[in-house]
Design a protein around this motif. Structure first.
Motif, PDB file in Angstrom:
ATOM      1  N   ALA A 102       0.806  -1.380   0.027  1.00 38.58           N
ATOM      2  CA  ALA A 102      -0.067  -0.012  -0.095  1.00 38.58           C
ATOM      3  C   ALA A 102       0.806   1.169   0.018  1.00 38.58           C
ATOM      4  N   ALA A 103       0.615   2.133  -0.856  1.00 39.11           N
ATOM      5  CA  ALA A 103       1.582   3.458  -1.200  1.00 39.11           C
ATOM      6  C   ALA A 103       1.074   4.089  -2.244  1.00 39.11           C
ATOM      7  N   MET A 104       1.257   5.474  -2.159  1.00 42.72           N
ATOM      8  CA  MET A 104       1.077   6.252  -3.296  1.00 42.72           C
ATOM      9  C   MET A 104       2.032   6.027  -4.351  1.00 42.72           C
ATOM     10  N   ARG A 111       9.049   2.218  -7.869  1.00 40.82           N
ATOM     11  CA  ARG A 111      10.635   1.802  -7.323  1.00 40.82           C
ATOM     12  C   ARG A 111      10.870   2.399  -5.757  1.00 40.82           C
ATOM     13  N   ASP A 112      10.403   3.743  -5.587  1.00 42.82           N
ATOM     14  CA  ASP A 112      10.720   4.208  -4.421  1.00 42.82           C
ATOM     15  C   ASP A 112      10.199   3.668  -3.451  1.00 42.82           C
ATOM     16  N   LYS A 113       8.717   3.035  -3.333  1.00 43.58           N
ATOM     17  CA  LYS A 113       8.182   2.286  -2.440  1.00 43.58           C
ATOM     18  C   LYS A 113       8.222   0.785  -2.578  1.00 43.58           C
ATOM     19  N   GLY A 114       9.195   0.293  -3.322  1.00 49.26           N
ATOM     20  CA  GLY A 114       9.422  -1.183  -3.425  1.00 49.26           C
ATOM     21  C   GLY A 114       8.474  -1.755  -4.191  1.00 49.26           C
ATOM     22  N   HIS A 157      -6.776  -2.234  -5.052  1.00 46.72           N
ATOM     23  CA  HIS A 157      -7.997  -1.695  -4.779  1.00 46.72           C
ATOM     24  C   HIS A 157      -8.007  -0.122  -4.925  1.00 46.72           C
ATOM     25  N   GLY A 158      -7.160   0.205  -5.574  1.00 45.42           N
ATOM     26  CA  GLY A 158      -7.031   1.702  -5.793  1.00 45.42           C
ATOM     27  C   GLY A 158      -6.735   2.536  -4.873  1.00 45.42           C
ATOM     28  N   ILE A 159      -6.819   3.916  -4.960  1.00 41.30           N
ATOM     29  CA  ILE A 159      -6.503   4.925  -3.516  1.00 41.30           C
ATOM     30  C   ILE A 159      -7.769   4.630  -2.688  1.00 41.30           C
ATOM     31  N   LEU A 160      -7.206   4.783  -1.386  1.00 37.06           N
ATOM     32  CA  LEU A 160      -8.136   4.764  -0.371  1.00 37.06           C
ATOM     33  C   LEU A 160      -8.320   5.740   0.723  1.00 37.06           C
TER      34      LEU A 160
END
Length: 217
Positions: A102-104, A111-114, A157-160
């Motif tokens: 889960a990340a923006m 890549r910054d969030k892995g 699930h898209g942006i929550l």
């Protein structure tokens, strides 16, 4: 960034202010633009204190002479909504192991969030157990990185909203957060733990994360 853009009004009205210097946004290590903004904010006659959440931020301010140590208040971690702190962790009782990411998305492939590491992890885990469920929340879909073997195995699930993310995490078992520093721009980094990981942990989800800058004290 917010403090910098508010300076004209703050100084015009002679309003004393405290600001929080949190990883992300306009703040970056060894960035000329970020340093100019920091110097302007901290040298304002209205500046009183700065709240930092990581040792690396406090040390950076002191090493570069932006302010005095008595002007720094360190509160380790992440800004957490009060309602989250009141939640009781839930236990996933669906039977299948649920692993999430889960990340923006701030870079083309996340890549910054892995995100790429999460997908490689999913491939490996499915070799051992094809009943494991994989879920992704945030600005990601099947087109960000080709799924290949994972086609149909990842639930997006898209942006929550915050309340939706809370509900999402209550149903997860593990969150994978393989963050990397310096990917969005030179000197950028994520705090430890990230806000999403904090939300996950407070809702009973096991955090499996990286700490590339050794921020965990």
């Amino acid at each position: 960034g917010n403090a910098y853009t508010s300076l004209e009004l703050l100084e015009w009205s002679m309003t004393p202010f405290v600001f929080e210097l949190y990883p992300g946004g306009s703040f970056a290590i060894n960035s000329e633009k970020s340093d100019r903004m920091l110097e302007r904010v901290c040298k304002s006659p209205c500046f009183r204190k700065v709240i930092v959440t990581q040792d690396i931020t406090k040390n950076y301010l002191l090493d570069h002479g932006f302010c005095r140590e008595d002007q720094i208040e360190e509160i380790f971690g992440v800004v957490t909504p009060e309602e989250t702190l009141k939640q009781k962790p839930a236990i996933n009782v669906s039977g299948n192991l649920k692993v999430c990411f889960a990340a923006m998305r701030y870079t083309p492939d996340g890549r910054d969030k892995g995100y790429d590491t999460f997908l490689k992890t999913a491939e490996k885990l499915l070799e051992y157990d094809d009943t494991i469920e994989f879920h992704v929340a945030g600005g990601f879909d099947e087109n960000v990185i080709p799924l290949d073997k994972l086609e149909g195995k990842i639930h997006f699930h898209g942006i929550l909203k915050n309340s939706e993310l809370r509900t999402f995490m209550k149903d997860m078992d593990i969150i994978v957060s393989a963050n990397r520093a310096g990917q969005i721009a030179k000197g950028t980094f994520d705090g430890f733990p990230t806000g999403t990981c904090t939300e996950a942990g407070l809702n009973g989800t096991l955090i499996v994360c990286t700490d590339p800058l050794h921020l965990n004290n």
